[in-house]
Design a protein around this motif. Structure first.
Motif, PDB file in Angstrom:
ATOM      1  N   PHE A 104      -0.087   4.450 -25.068  1.00 23.32           N
ATOM      2  CA  PHE A 104      -0.154   5.522 -26.255  1.00 23.32           C
ATOM      3  C   PHE A 104      -1.195   4.711 -27.304  1.00 23.32           C
ATOM      4  CE2 PHE A 104       0.585   6.441 -30.685  1.00 23.32           C
ATOM      5  CZ  PHE A 104       0.836   7.909 -30.671  1.00 23.32           C
ATOM      6  N   GLU A 105      -2.168   5.811 -27.518  1.00 20.88           N
ATOM      7  CA  GLU A 105      -3.296   5.369 -28.647  1.00 20.88           C
ATOM      8  C   GLU A 105      -3.752   6.436 -29.276  1.00 20.88           C
ATOM      9  OE1 GLU A 105      -7.547   3.131 -28.435  1.00 20.88           O
ATOM     10  OE2 GLU A 105      -6.589   3.321 -26.556  1.00 20.88           O
ATOM     11  N   LEU A 106      -4.235   6.542 -30.557  1.00 16.08           N
ATOM     12  CA  LEU A 106      -4.732   7.447 -30.959  1.00 16.08           C
ATOM     13  C   LEU A 106      -6.401   7.265 -31.091  1.00 16.08           C
ATOM     14  CD1 LEU A 106      -2.548   8.168 -34.135  1.00 16.08           C
ATOM     15  CD2 LEU A 106      -2.578   9.274 -31.836  1.00 16.08           C
ATOM     16  N   SER A 107      -7.261   8.495 -31.053  1.00 13.54           N
ATOM     17  CA  SER A 107      -8.640   8.379 -31.044  1.00 13.54           C
ATOM     18  C   SER A 107      -8.686   8.096 -32.443  1.00 13.54           C
ATOM     19  CB  SER A 107      -9.144   9.752 -30.789  1.00 13.54           C
ATOM     20  OG  SER A 107      -8.881  10.619 -31.474  1.00 13.54           O
ATOM     21  N   VAL A 108     -10.248   7.872 -32.971  1.00 14.01           N
ATOM     22  CA  VAL A 108     -10.749   7.523 -34.185  1.00 14.01           C
ATOM     23  C   VAL A 108     -10.474   8.704 -35.062  1.00 14.01           C
ATOM     24  CG1 VAL A 108     -12.861   8.486 -33.718  1.00 14.01           C
ATOM     25  CG2 VAL A 108     -12.690   6.711 -35.364  1.00 14.01           C
ATOM     26  N   ASP A 109     -10.162   9.927 -34.400  1.00 13.87           N
ATOM     27  CA  ASP A 109      -9.972  11.127 -35.361  1.00 13.87           C
ATOM     28  C   ASP A 109      -8.606  11.337 -35.347  1.00 13.87           C
ATOM     29  OD1 ASP A 109     -12.512  11.849 -35.572  1.00 13.87           O
ATOM     30  OD2 ASP A 109     -12.662  12.438 -33.594  1.00 13.87           O
ATOM     31  N   GLY A 110      -7.724  10.334 -34.818  1.00 16.64           N
ATOM     32  CA  GLY A 110      -6.272  10.564 -34.838  1.00 16.64           C
ATOM     33  C   GLY A 110      -5.615  11.228 -33.981  1.00 16.64           C
ATOM     34  N   ILE A 111      -6.010  11.520 -32.770  1.00 15.96           N
ATOM     35  CA  ILE A 111      -5.451  12.382 -31.831  1.00 15.96           C
ATOM     36  C   ILE A 111      -5.089  11.747 -30.582  1.00 15.96           C
ATOM     37  CG2 ILE A 111      -6.025  14.459 -30.271  1.00 15.96           C
ATOM     38  CD1 ILE A 111      -7.965  15.317 -32.445  1.00 15.96           C
ATOM     39  N   LYS A 164       2.874  15.715 -32.560  1.00 18.28           N
ATOM     40  CA  LYS A 164       3.168  14.467 -31.615  1.00 18.28           C
ATOM     41  C   LYS A 164       1.651  14.035 -31.246  1.00 18.28           C
ATOM     42  CE  LYS A 164       7.781  15.450 -29.991  1.00 18.28           C
ATOM     43  NZ  LYS A 164       8.526  15.790 -28.708  1.00 18.28           N
ATOM     44  N   LEU A 165       0.994  15.240 -31.098  1.00 17.15           N
ATOM     45  CA  LEU A 165      -0.364  14.924 -30.602  1.00 17.15           C
ATOM     46  C   LEU A 165      -1.293  14.180 -31.881  1.00 17.15           C
ATOM     47  CD1 LEU A 165      -1.411  18.306 -29.034  1.00 17.15           C
ATOM     48  CD2 LEU A 165      -0.863  16.102 -27.602  1.00 17.15           C
ATOM     49  N   LEU A 166      -0.934  14.359 -32.951  1.00 17.58           N
ATOM     50  CA  LEU A 166      -1.410  13.665 -33.848  1.00 17.58           C
ATOM     51  C   LEU A 166      -0.711  12.279 -34.451  1.00 17.58           C
ATOM     52  CD1 LEU A 166      -2.189  16.725 -36.451  1.00 17.58           C
ATOM     53  CD2 LEU A 166      -3.981  15.548 -35.290  1.00 17.58           C
ATOM     54  N   GLY A 167       0.239  11.995 -33.508  1.00 11.74           N
ATOM     55  CA  GLY A 167       0.992  10.747 -33.993  1.00 11.74           C
ATOM     56  C   GLY A 167       1.628  10.687 -35.148  1.00 11.74           C
ATOM     57  N   GLN A 168       1.904  11.845 -35.747  1.00 12.08           N
ATOM     58  CA  GLN A 168       2.758  11.917 -36.949  1.00 12.08           C
ATOM     59  C   GLN A 168       4.296  12.188 -36.819  1.00 12.08           C
ATOM     60  OE1 GLN A 168       1.060  15.564 -38.421  1.00 12.08           O
ATOM     61  NE2 GLN A 168      -0.832  14.527 -39.190  1.00 12.08           N
ATOM     62  N   GLU A 172       9.468   9.895 -27.356  1.00 13.77           N
ATOM     63  CA  GLU A 172       9.226   8.571 -26.305  1.00 13.77           C
ATOM     64  C   GLU A 172       7.834   9.083 -25.524  1.00 13.77           C
ATOM     65  OE1 GLU A 172      11.800   7.462 -22.404  1.00 13.77           O
ATOM     66  OE2 GLU A 172      12.996   8.631 -24.193  1.00 13.77           O
ATOM     67  N   TYR A 173       6.920   8.149 -25.702  1.00 14.57           N
ATOM     68  CA  TYR A 173       5.712   8.633 -24.985  1.00 14.57           C
ATOM     69  C   TYR A 173       5.794   8.277 -23.469  1.00 14.57           C
ATOM     70  CZ  TYR A 173       0.633   8.116 -23.930  1.00 14.57           C
ATOM     71  OH  TYR A 173      -0.576   7.977 -23.000  1.00 14.57           O
ATOM     72  N   ASN A 174       5.223   9.127 -22.779  1.00 17.92           N
ATOM     73  CA  ASN A 174       5.218   8.898 -21.503  1.00 17.92           C
ATOM     74  C   ASN A 174       3.676   9.110 -21.004  1.00 17.92           C
ATOM     75  OD1 ASN A 174       5.148   9.995 -18.357  1.00 17.92           O
ATOM     76  ND2 ASN A 174       7.344   9.408 -18.676  1.00 17.92           N
ATOM     77  N   ALA A 175       3.196   8.257 -20.346  1.00 14.01           N
ATOM     78  CA  ALA A 175       1.439   8.414 -19.884  1.00 14.01           C
ATOM     79  C   ALA A 175       1.758   9.337 -18.976  1.00 14.01           C
ATOM     80  CB  ALA A 175       1.176   6.885 -19.460  1.00 14.01           C
ATOM     81  N   HIS A 290      -6.045  24.072 -34.631  1.00 16.58           N
ATOM     82  CA  HIS A 290      -5.330  23.245 -35.602  1.00 16.58           C
ATOM     83  C   HIS A 290      -5.831  21.949 -35.882  1.00 16.58           C
ATOM     84  CE1 HIS A 290      -2.102  22.157 -38.281  1.00 16.58           C
ATOM     85  NE2 HIS A 290      -1.988  20.916 -37.627  1.00 16.58           N
ATOM     86  N   LEU A 291      -6.168  21.032 -34.439  1.00 16.76           N
ATOM     87  CA  LEU A 291      -6.803  19.801 -34.478  1.00 16.76           C
ATOM     88  C   LEU A 291      -8.068  19.735 -35.155  1.00 16.76           C
ATOM     89  CD1 LEU A 291      -5.467  18.693 -30.949  1.00 16.76           C
ATOM     90  CD2 LEU A 291      -4.681  17.917 -33.293  1.00 16.76           C
ATOM     91  N   GLU A 292      -8.853  20.800 -34.609  1.00 22.21           N
ATOM     92  CA  GLU A 292     -10.296  20.903 -35.359  1.00 22.21           C
ATOM     93  C   GLU A 292     -10.188  20.755 -37.024  1.00 22.21           C
ATOM     94  OE1 GLU A 292     -14.608  22.314 -34.154  1.00 22.21           O
ATOM     95  OE2 GLU A 292     -13.047  23.736 -34.005  1.00 22.21           O
ATOM     96  N   ASP A 293      -9.295  21.829 -37.424  1.00 23.18           N
ATOM     97  CA  ASP A 293      -9.144  21.858 -38.970  1.00 23.18           C
ATOM     98  C   ASP A 293      -8.680  20.603 -39.399  1.00 23.18           C
ATOM     99  OD1 ASP A 293      -9.846  24.638 -38.792  1.00 23.18           O
ATOM    100  OD2 ASP A 293      -7.763  25.295 -38.763  1.00 23.18           O
ATOM    101  N   THR A 294      -7.725  19.902 -38.732  1.00 25.63           N
ATOM    102  CA  THR A 294      -7.323  18.524 -39.277  1.00 25.63           C
ATOM    103  C   THR A 294      -8.601  17.565 -39.410  1.00 25.63           C
ATOM    104  OG1 THR A 294      -5.230  19.177 -38.403  1.00 25.63           O
ATOM    105  CG2 THR A 294      -5.513  16.766 -38.987  1.00 25.63           C
ATOM    106  N   VAL A 295      -9.322  17.517 -38.370  1.00 31.12           N
ATOM    107  CA  VAL A 295     -10.340  16.670 -38.252  1.00 31.12           C
ATOM    108  C   VAL A 295     -11.519  17.040 -39.345  1.00 31.12           C
ATOM    109  CG1 VAL A 295     -12.355  15.963 -36.886  1.00 31.12           C
ATOM    110  CG2 VAL A 295     -10.185  16.007 -35.827  1.00 31.12           C
ATOM    111  N   TRP A 296     -11.607  18.331 -39.716  1.00 26.01           N
ATOM    112  CA  TRP A 296     -12.486  18.660 -40.494  1.00 26.01           C
ATOM    113  C   TRP A 296     -12.215  18.355 -41.971  1.00 26.01           C
ATOM    114  CZ3 TRP A 296     -14.484  24.462 -39.477  1.00 26.01           C
ATOM    115  CH2 TRP A 296     -15.216  24.591 -38.490  1.00 26.01           C
TER     116      TRP A 296
END
Length: 323
Positions: A104-111, A164-168, A172-175, A290-296
C-alpha cells in the motif's frame, strides 16, 4: 504505419518497449516515455539496433523520448504540454505502463498506487492530448487509444469507495485485489471512452496480452518466489513477441475490422465478464472525474493555462453517452 505518430507509455522495457520496436520498424514515429533518462536512452538505442549505421541519423528522427511519471499530475501536465508543442497530431496512444502487487502506497497526488499508475495517470494523459487525437492528417486511418489490461480483471470482487482510493478510509488492503480492480477499471474506462469518442470517429480498444515472460510486472515479488516460479513461467509464458502481437494488431488494423470498446485477446474479440456493465462503467468514470477534481483542489503548481486546458478537454466528452 508510415507517417503515424504513436505514443507508448512504459516503453523502456517489456511489452511497451517491444511494441515500440515493432511499430518503429513498420515506419511509425514513436514517442517513448521514461522516468529514468538512462533507461530511456537505452530504449532509444534498442530501437536503432537493426538500423544500418549510415541510416541512424535519419531514422533516429522518428524516435522521441520524454520524461513522464504517470503517477504525478504535474509531470503529466508538463509532458502533454511538451507533446502539444512538438506534434500537431497523435494517431495512436498505447496506455501500457503498469505496476502489480506493490505494498500500500499513495502517489504524490494522494491516490492508491495501482490505480494511479494503471488507470488514473493514463486517463489524464489521453484527456489532455485529446485535441491532437481528434485532429488528423490521415483520412485513411482512424485515430485510436489502446488500453493494456489483464485477464486478472476477472478476479476483482468489488469497486472500492473513492475514499479508499484516496487513502482517507482505513481498510484491509490487498495488493492482488488492488491490481485486479485497476485492470477491471481499464476495461470500464475503455467502454466509457469508446462511447464518448464515437461521435469523433476515434476508436478505443482494450487488450489482454496474456501471461508474458520478460516484463517487469513481477518485480515486487520476493526473489525466492520468482526463482521457484521460473521453470513454470518458462514453460507456459508467452514471449514478448507473442505478448505484444495483439497490441500491434490493434494499432495497425483498419478500424472497420475492429469493434471500439471491445476487449481483444490473440487478435480476436473476447467478451467481458459480468462486472463490465453500464452501472460499473459510469461508476468508474465518476471516480476518475472525482479524483481529478480532488487533485485540482490540492495542486498548487498547476498554471491557469493548464487548468483551463483541463476544463476545455473535459467539455469535449459528453458523459451522457455512457449508456
Amino acid at each position: 504505419m508510415e507517417g503515424l505518430n504513436v505514443l507508448v507509455t512504459g516503453s523502456t522495457c517489456g511489452i511497451g518497449l517491444h511494441t515500440a520496436k515493432i511499430l518503429f520498424k513498420k515506419g511509425a514515429t514513436v514517442i517513448l516515455t521514461c522516468r529514468d533518462e538512462v533507461r530511456g536512452r537505452r530504449a532509444v538505442e534498442s530501437l536503432l539496433t537493426d538500423v544500418h549505421q549510415d541510416q541512424v541519423p535519419k531514422e533516429s528522427e522518428r524516435i522521441h523520448l520524454y520524461t513522464l511519471d504517470v503517477t504525478n499530475y504535474n509531470s503529466i501536465c508538463e509532458f502533454t504540454d511538451e507533446i502539444s508543442k512538438m506534434f500537431r497530431y497523435i494517431h495512436v496512444i498505447i496506455n501500457n505502463a503498469g505496476i502489480m502487487g506493490v505494498p500500500f502506497e499513495l502517489s504524490v497526488d494522494g491516490i492508491e498506487m495501482h490505480f494511479a499508475t494503471n488507470v488514473f495517470g493514463h486517463y489524464v494523459v489521453v484527456e489532455r492530448l485529446l485535441p491532437l487525437l481528434l485532429k488528423t492528417n490521415r483520412p485513411d486511418f482512424q485515430s485510436r487509444v489502446i488500453v493494456v489490461s489483464s485477464g486478472l480483471y476477472q478476479n476483482a470482487e468489488a469497486i472500492p469507495q473513492v475514499s479508499k482510493l484516496l487513502g482517507q478510509k482505513t481498510y484491509e488492503y490487498n495488493a492482488k485485489q488492488a491490481y485486479a480492480f485497476s485492470k477491471l477499471a481499464n476495461c470500464l474506462y475503455t467502454v466509457a471512452l469508446s462511447k464518448m469518442l464515437a461521435p469523433h470517429n476515434v476508436g478505443v480498444y482494450c487488450v489482454r496480452p496474456g501471461f508474458v515472460n520478460g516484463t517487469e510486472l513481477g518485480r515486487e515479488t520476493h526473489w525466492i518466489l520468482r526463482a521457484l516460479a521460473a521453470p513454470i513461467i518458462w514453460l507456459v509464458a508467452k514471449t514478448l513477441d507473442q505478448g505484444c502481437e495483439t497490441v500491434v494488431y490493434l494499432a495497425e488494423t483498419p478500424a472497420d475490422q475492429l469493434k471500439s470498446g471491445a476487449m481483444y485477446y490473440e487478435k480476436k474479440e473476447e467478451p467481458y465478464n459480468d462486472m463490465v456493465d453500464v452501472t460499473a462503467t459510469r461508476q468508474v468514470w465518476a471516480i476518475l472525474r472525482h479524483l481529478e477534481d480532488t487533485v485540482w483542489k490540492r495542486n498548487t503548481q498547476m498554471t491557469d493555462e493548464q487548468r483551463d486546458h483541463g476544463e476545455y478537454v473535459r467539455d469535449i466528452l459528453e458523459e451522457s453517452l455512457i449508456i
